[in-house]
Motif scaffolding. Structure first.
Motif, PDB file in Angstrom:
ATOM      1  N   VAL A   2     -64.773 127.300  45.457  1.00 47.69           N
ATOM      2  CA  VAL A   2     -65.397 127.578  46.752  1.00 47.69           C
ATOM      3  C   VAL A   2     -66.692 128.331  46.478  1.00 47.69           C
ATOM      4  O   VAL A   2     -66.697 129.355  45.799  1.00 47.69           O
ATOM      5  N   TRP A   3     -67.784 127.776  46.984  1.00 49.16           N
ATOM      6  CA  TRP A   3     -69.105 128.359  46.788  1.00 49.16           C
ATOM      7  C   TRP A   3     -69.579 129.020  48.069  1.00 49.16           C
ATOM      8  O   TRP A   3     -69.283 128.555  49.168  1.00 49.16           O
ATOM      9  N   GLU A  17     -60.035 127.960  41.487  1.00 48.54           N
ATOM     10  CA  GLU A  17     -58.663 127.663  41.080  1.00 48.54           C
ATOM     11  C   GLU A  17     -58.744 126.464  40.157  1.00 48.54           C
ATOM     12  O   GLU A  17     -59.156 125.385  40.575  1.00 48.54           O
ATOM     13  N   ASP A  18     -58.383 126.657  38.911  1.00 50.60           N
ATOM     14  CA  ASP A  18     -58.481 125.575  37.936  1.00 50.60           C
ATOM     15  C   ASP A  18     -57.482 124.469  38.246  1.00 50.60           C
ATOM     16  O   ASP A  18     -56.339 124.734  38.605  1.00 50.60           O
ATOM     17  N   ALA A  19     -57.947 123.236  38.117  1.00 51.36           N
ATOM     18  CA  ALA A  19     -57.073 122.085  38.308  1.00 51.36           C
ATOM     19  C   ALA A  19     -56.101 121.996  37.139  1.00 51.36           C
ATOM     20  O   ALA A  19     -56.427 122.369  36.010  1.00 51.36           O
ATOM     21  N   LYS A  20     -54.909 121.520  37.439  1.00 54.83           N
ATOM     22  CA  LYS A  20     -53.889 121.336  36.407  1.00 54.83           C
ATOM     23  C   LYS A  20     -53.745 119.847  36.127  1.00 54.83           C
ATOM     24  O   LYS A  20     -54.053 119.018  36.980  1.00 54.83           O
ATOM     25  N   GLU A  21     -53.266 119.514  34.952  1.00 61.78           N
ATOM     26  CA  GLU A  21     -53.068 118.113  34.607  1.00 61.78           C
ATOM     27  C   GLU A  21     -52.127 117.469  35.613  1.00 61.78           C
ATOM     28  O   GLU A  21     -51.094 118.026  35.977  1.00 61.78           O
ATOM     29  N   SER A  52     -52.080 123.829  51.030  1.00 62.04           N
ATOM     30  CA  SER A  52     -52.349 125.186  50.561  1.00 62.04           C
ATOM     31  C   SER A  52     -53.134 125.950  51.613  1.00 62.04           C
ATOM     32  O   SER A  52     -53.919 125.374  52.362  1.00 62.04           O
ATOM     33  N   SER A  53     -52.906 127.272  51.640  1.00 64.54           N
ATOM     34  CA  SER A  53     -53.689 128.135  52.526  1.00 64.54           C
ATOM     35  C   SER A  53     -54.350 129.225  51.699  1.00 64.54           C
ATOM     36  O   SER A  53     -53.790 129.713  50.709  1.00 64.54           O
ATOM     37  N   TYR A  54     -55.561 129.576  52.121  1.00 66.88           N
ATOM     38  CA  TYR A  54     -56.357 130.611  51.475  1.00 66.88           C
ATOM     39  C   TYR A  54     -56.944 131.488  52.571  1.00 66.88           C
ATOM     40  O   TYR A  54     -57.297 130.993  53.641  1.00 66.88           O
ATOM     41  N   ASN A  58     -63.938 138.786  55.770  1.00 65.41           N
ATOM     42  CA  ASN A  58     -65.315 138.940  56.230  1.00 65.41           C
ATOM     43  C   ASN A  58     -66.240 139.508  55.160  1.00 65.41           C
ATOM     44  O   ASN A  58     -67.451 139.354  55.259  1.00 65.41           O
ATOM     45  N   ASP A  59     -65.684 140.151  54.129  1.00 61.39           N
ATOM     46  CA  ASP A  59     -66.530 140.673  53.047  1.00 61.39           C
ATOM     47  C   ASP A  59     -66.880 139.592  52.022  1.00 61.39           C
ATOM     48  O   ASP A  59     -67.538 139.863  51.027  1.00 61.39           O
ATOM     49  N   GLY A  60     -66.416 138.341  52.257  1.00 59.85           N
ATOM     50  CA  GLY A  60     -66.750 137.224  51.374  1.00 59.85           C
ATOM     51  C   GLY A  60     -65.757 136.967  50.269  1.00 59.85           C
ATOM     52  O   GLY A  60     -65.949 136.050  49.482  1.00 59.85           O
ATOM     53  N   THR A  61     -64.681 137.748  50.182  1.00 60.24           N
ATOM     54  CA  THR A  61     -63.679 137.496  49.157  1.00 60.24           C
ATOM     55  C   THR A  61     -62.648 136.493  49.666  1.00 60.24           C
ATOM     56  O   THR A  61     -62.386 136.413  50.866  1.00 60.24           O
ATOM     57  N   MET A  62     -62.082 135.749  48.741  1.00 63.34           N
ATOM     58  CA  MET A  62     -61.095 134.726  49.090  1.00 63.34           C
ATOM     59  C   MET A  62     -59.935 134.807  48.124  1.00 63.34           C
ATOM     60  O   MET A  62     -60.123 135.099  46.946  1.00 63.34           O
ATOM     61  N   TYR A  63     -58.717 134.529  48.632  1.00 62.82           N
ATOM     62  CA  TYR A  63     -57.549 134.515  47.764  1.00 62.82           C
ATOM     63  C   TYR A  63     -56.511 133.534  48.317  1.00 62.82           C
ATOM     64  O   TYR A  63     -56.445 133.297  49.517  1.00 62.82           O
ATOM     65  N   PRO A  64     -55.685 132.950  47.405  1.00 62.69           N
ATOM     66  CA  PRO A  64     -54.656 132.002  47.838  1.00 62.69           C
ATOM     67  C   PRO A  64     -53.486 132.751  48.458  1.00 62.69           C
ATOM     68  O   PRO A  64     -53.188 133.884  48.092  1.00 62.69           O
TER      69      PRO A  64
END
Length: 160
Positions: A2-3, A17-21, A52-54, A58-64
């Protein structure tokens, strides 16, 4: 990934979040506002059936927050900010109704409506639009779904 892009052309990574095989592509994303207004929830549906939900603060941080495998590849979804239900259209032709809490956690037992665009073998759902109407204690959803074969279905779902 996410940019965050600025109007002046700058960008920075907000969440990665790195993609998995064996992971499948992300097929749909949708914003879901929280009632507090202090954060927003990003919903993402994937080709492997994962929802999935993330949380984006408002401070611009994101987490799963939450992940749920709904049993069929996700093709489309719709959600209304004034309700706790997410409607998910799937490759198996079924519609799932998933409850989500204010904390962005999914109820792990979605309600499944099979073959919504056909009698027995419904084609994959490719588009979805939901309108919520209420009358007293009744909540009714008017749902329109488009399918891979070009059919469009209109139906009502009443929440008991």
């Amino acid at each position: 990934v996410v940019w965050s892009w600025s109007i002046h052309g700058g960008k920075k990574v907000v969440y990665k979040e790195d993609a998995k095989e064996g992971d499948e592509p992300c097929n749909v994303v949708k914003w879901y506002p929280t009632s507090s207004g202090l954060e927003n929830i990003l919903l993402a549906g994937f080709g492997n059936g994962r929802l999935s939900s993330y949380i984006l603060k408002n401070d611009g941080t994101m987490y799963p927050v939450s992940k749920l495998n709904i049993g069929s590849p996700v093709r489309c979804l719709d959600v209304k900010g004034d309700t706790s239900e997410i409607f998910v259209g799937c490759a198996d032709g079924g519609l799932r109704m998933v409850n989500i809490g204010n904390d962005a956690h999914f109820d792990h037992e979605p309600q499944v409506f099979k073959s919504v665009n056909g009698d027995v073998d419904s084609p994959a759902l490719t588009s979805l639009s939901v309108l919520r109407t209420s009358s007293g204690a009744r909540t009714v959803y008017t749902v329109s779904s488009g399918a891979q074969d070009g059919t469009v279905a209109l139906y009502l779902i009443e929440k008991l």
